[in-house]
Design an enzyme around this catalytic site. Structure first.
Site, mmCIF file in Angstrom:
data_model
loop_
_atom_site.group_PDB
_atom_site.id
_atom_site.type_symbol
_atom_site.label_atom_id
_atom_site.label_comp_id
_atom_site.label_asym_id
_atom_site.label_seq_id
_atom_site.Cartn_x
_atom_site.Cartn_y
_atom_site.Cartn_z
ATOM 1 N N TYR A 164 -3.207 -37.519 -18.792
ATOM 2 C CA TYR A 164 -2.348 -38.157 -17.772
ATOM 3 C C TYR A 164 -1.140 -38.818 -18.436
ATOM 4 C CZ TYR A 164 -0.560 -41.181 -14.122
ATOM 5 O OH TYR A 164 0.278 -41.805 -13.236
ATOM 6 N N SER A 173 5.301 -43.271 -15.418
ATOM 7 C CA SER A 173 4.247 -44.293 -15.398
ATOM 8 C C SER A 173 4.329 -45.102 -16.685
ATOM 9 C CB SER A 173 2.875 -43.615 -15.326
ATOM 10 O OG SER A 173 1.844 -44.550 -15.572
HETATM 11 P P1 NDP Z 1 -1.468 -41.195 -4.010
HETATM 12 O O1 NDP Z 1 -2.722 -40.503 -4.428
HETATM 13 O O2 NDP Z 1 -1.541 -42.212 -2.946
HETATM 14 O O3 NDP Z 1 -0.358 -40.110 -3.637
HETATM 15 C C1 NDP Z 1 -0.188 -38.943 -4.402
HETATM 16 C C2 NDP Z 1 0.652 -37.945 -3.640
HETATM 17 O O4 NDP Z 1 0.832 -36.779 -4.475
HETATM 18 C C3 NDP Z 1 -0.009 -37.488 -2.357
HETATM 19 O O5 NDP Z 1 0.944 -37.475 -1.325
HETATM 20 C C4 NDP Z 1 -0.475 -36.082 -2.666
HETATM 21 O O6 NDP Z 1 -0.376 -35.262 -1.503
HETATM 22 C C5 NDP Z 1 0.570 -35.636 -3.687
HETATM 23 N N1 NDP Z 1 0.093 -34.517 -4.491
HETATM 24 C C6 NDP Z 1 -0.904 -34.496 -5.404
HETATM 25 N N2 NDP Z 1 -1.061 -33.259 -5.888
HETATM 26 C C7 NDP Z 1 -0.135 -32.475 -5.264
HETATM 27 C C8 NDP Z 1 0.192 -31.104 -5.318
HETATM 28 N N3 NDP Z 1 -0.461 -30.253 -6.125
HETATM 29 N N4 NDP Z 1 1.205 -30.648 -4.553
HETATM 30 C C9 NDP Z 1 1.868 -31.490 -3.742
HETATM 31 N N5 NDP Z 1 1.610 -32.799 -3.633
HETATM 32 C C10 NDP Z 1 0.605 -33.275 -4.385
HETATM 33 O O7 NDP Z 1 -0.896 -41.851 -5.354
HETATM 34 P P2 NDP Z 1 0.481 -42.633 -5.679
HETATM 35 O O8 NDP Z 1 1.336 -42.756 -4.496
HETATM 36 O O9 NDP Z 1 0.099 -43.835 -6.415
HETATM 37 O O10 NDP Z 1 1.101 -41.611 -6.729
HETATM 38 C C11 NDP Z 1 2.425 -41.120 -6.645
HETATM 39 C C12 NDP Z 1 2.956 -40.925 -8.047
HETATM 40 O O11 NDP Z 1 2.997 -42.180 -8.709
HETATM 41 C C13 NDP Z 1 2.114 -40.015 -8.936
HETATM 42 O O12 NDP Z 1 2.988 -39.207 -9.684
HETATM 43 C C14 NDP Z 1 1.373 -40.995 -9.847
HETATM 44 O O13 NDP Z 1 1.043 -40.418 -11.083
HETATM 45 C C15 NDP Z 1 2.429 -42.059 -9.989
HETATM 46 N N6 NDP Z 1 1.981 -43.389 -10.407
HETATM 47 C C16 NDP Z 1 1.029 -44.080 -9.691
HETATM 48 C C17 NDP Z 1 0.671 -45.346 -10.096
HETATM 49 C C18 NDP Z 1 -0.377 -46.130 -9.398
HETATM 50 O O14 NDP Z 1 -0.941 -47.055 -10.012
HETATM 51 N N7 NDP Z 1 -0.656 -45.869 -8.134
HETATM 52 C C19 NDP Z 1 1.312 -45.984 -11.239
HETATM 53 C C20 NDP Z 1 2.277 -45.179 -11.920
HETATM 54 C C21 NDP Z 1 2.603 -43.937 -11.495
HETATM 55 P P3 NDP Z 1 -1.429 -34.152 -1.040
HETATM 56 O O15 NDP Z 1 -2.766 -34.521 -1.610
HETATM 57 O O16 NDP Z 1 -1.379 -34.200 0.459
HETATM 58 O O17 NDP Z 1 -0.863 -32.888 -1.592
HETATM 59 C C1 8X3 Z 2 -0.960 -45.219 -13.624
HETATM 60 C C2 8X3 Z 2 -0.604 -46.582 -14.087
HETATM 61 O O1 8X3 Z 2 -1.541 -48.865 -14.746
HETATM 62 O O2 8X3 Z 2 -2.953 -47.434 -13.382
HETATM 63 O O3 8X3 Z 2 0.154 -44.385 -13.685
HETATM 64 O O4 8X3 Z 2 -2.540 -46.852 -15.675
HETATM 65 S S1 8X3 Z 2 -1.971 -47.472 -14.500
#
Ligand code: NDP
Ligand code: 8X3
Length: 252
Positions: free
Chosen positions: A152, A139
């Site tokens: 985070y 991120s």
């Molecule tokens: P979502 O919340 O839409 O998706 C997150 C996914 O992670 C879900 O499929 C969830 O599945 C899974 N997950 C969470 N905890 C667990 C666990 N303990 N075991 C297995 N699976 C898990 O968010 P995003 O798609 O945005 O996030 C995906 C990645 O991108 C993350 O690592 C996030 O930190 C990162 N990210 C997101 C950004 C954003 O702005 N959206 C920006 C930068 C990075 P389930 O709950 O079914 O287990």
């Molecule tokens: C999260 C990115 O821009 O929402 O990983 O902080 S931001």
């Protein structure tokens, strides 16, 4: 032979979009996450197109991770790309007001969970060799500090450095490692971060143009399908409408 991608966090956001993107290009997909109903629905959607295997998995459970990898059906065993995507932020509030349990959950998922899956799949990826990739979802929070990022951002800084260090150790194996670091993207991320506050999530994305899950899935696919001799170490992607801000100053 069909190329296989193993995706964590495929029930939502980037992971689900990635499953669709790789399947559209003919890859076999292994989709994992905790919400089995969503995995089943995605498997039903993609199953007519490509081989799909799904497994309900909490990445925090190292034994379960090992068991899921060991139980992969033969046609899904030779994984070419690992998308270490499962992760979450909890609480956008200042560090001093956040529950310790929330900090632990982020560390257990974003750090230990990612490490669990990587450890379990490394032998397979090394056996695949040239062209194999590990794409770790970091991120911008792993590079740039901001209020409310506390643990985070710390976990995502780990993802970056772990990715670089893995590259050193995997030199000569053909396995590539990338830290893909998105900025603000509209998924369920903020709903999870605010523990279900839909209004707060809507407010964050309103009036701007965030990245979409499909934007990031496209980046993942691009990285995974580059010629074998090219490894992108890190990609930081923001929407055009996001940038840094000035330093904060405490005044009398
Ligand atoms: P979502 O919340 O839409 O998706 C997150 C996914 O992670 C879900 O499929 C969830 O599945 C899974 N997950 C969470 N905890 C667990 C666990 N303990 N075991 C297995 N699976 C898990 O968010 P995003 O798609 O945005 O996030 C995906 C990645 O991108 C993350 O690592 C996030 O930190 C990162 N990210 C997101 C950004 C954003 O702005 N959206 C920006 C930068 C990075 P389930 O709950 O079914 O287990
Ligand atoms: C999260 C990115 O821009 O929402 O990983 O902080 S931001």
């Amino acid at each position: 032979m069909t190329d296989i991608v193993f995706i964590t966090g495929a029930t939502s956001g980037f992971g689900r979009a990635a499953a669709r993107r790789f399947a559209a290009a003919g890859w076999g997909v292994v989709i994992t996450g905790r919400r089995e109903d969503r995995l089943q629905a995605l498997a039903d959607e993609l199953g007519a197109q490509v081989p799909v295997h799904y497994a309900s998995l909490d990445v925090r459970d190292a034994a379960a991770v090992k068991a899921v990898v060991a139980a992969l059906p033969a046609e899904f065993r030779q994984v070419k790309c690992l998308l270490n995507n499962a992760g979450l932020a909890l609480s956008p509030n200042p560090a001093q007001s956040v529950d310790l349990d929330d900090w632990h959950t982020m560390i257990d998922t974003n750090v230990k969970g990612l490490v669990n899956v990587t450890h379990a799949l490394l032998p397979t990826l090394i056996a695949t060799g040239a062209g194999a990739s590990i794409i770790n979802i970091g991120s911008i929070a792993g590079q740039w500090p901001y209020p409310g990022s506390h643990v985070y951002g710390g976990t995502k800084a780990f993802v970056k450095q772990f990715s670089y260090n893995l590259r050193c150790d995997l030199l000569g194996t053909g396995v590539r490692v990338t830290d893909l670091a998105p900025g603000i993207a509209e998924t369920e991320f903020t709903l999870v971060r605010t523990k279900g506050d839909q209004a707060a999530s809507d407010r964050l994305y309103r009036g701007t143009t965030a990245l979409s899950a499909e934007d990031i899935a496209e980046q993942m696919f691009y990285i995974a399908t580059l010629p074998d001799h090219i490894c992108i170490n890190r990609v930081e992607v923001m929407p055009t409408r996001q940038a840094w801000s000035a330093f904060a100053i405490d005044r009398d």
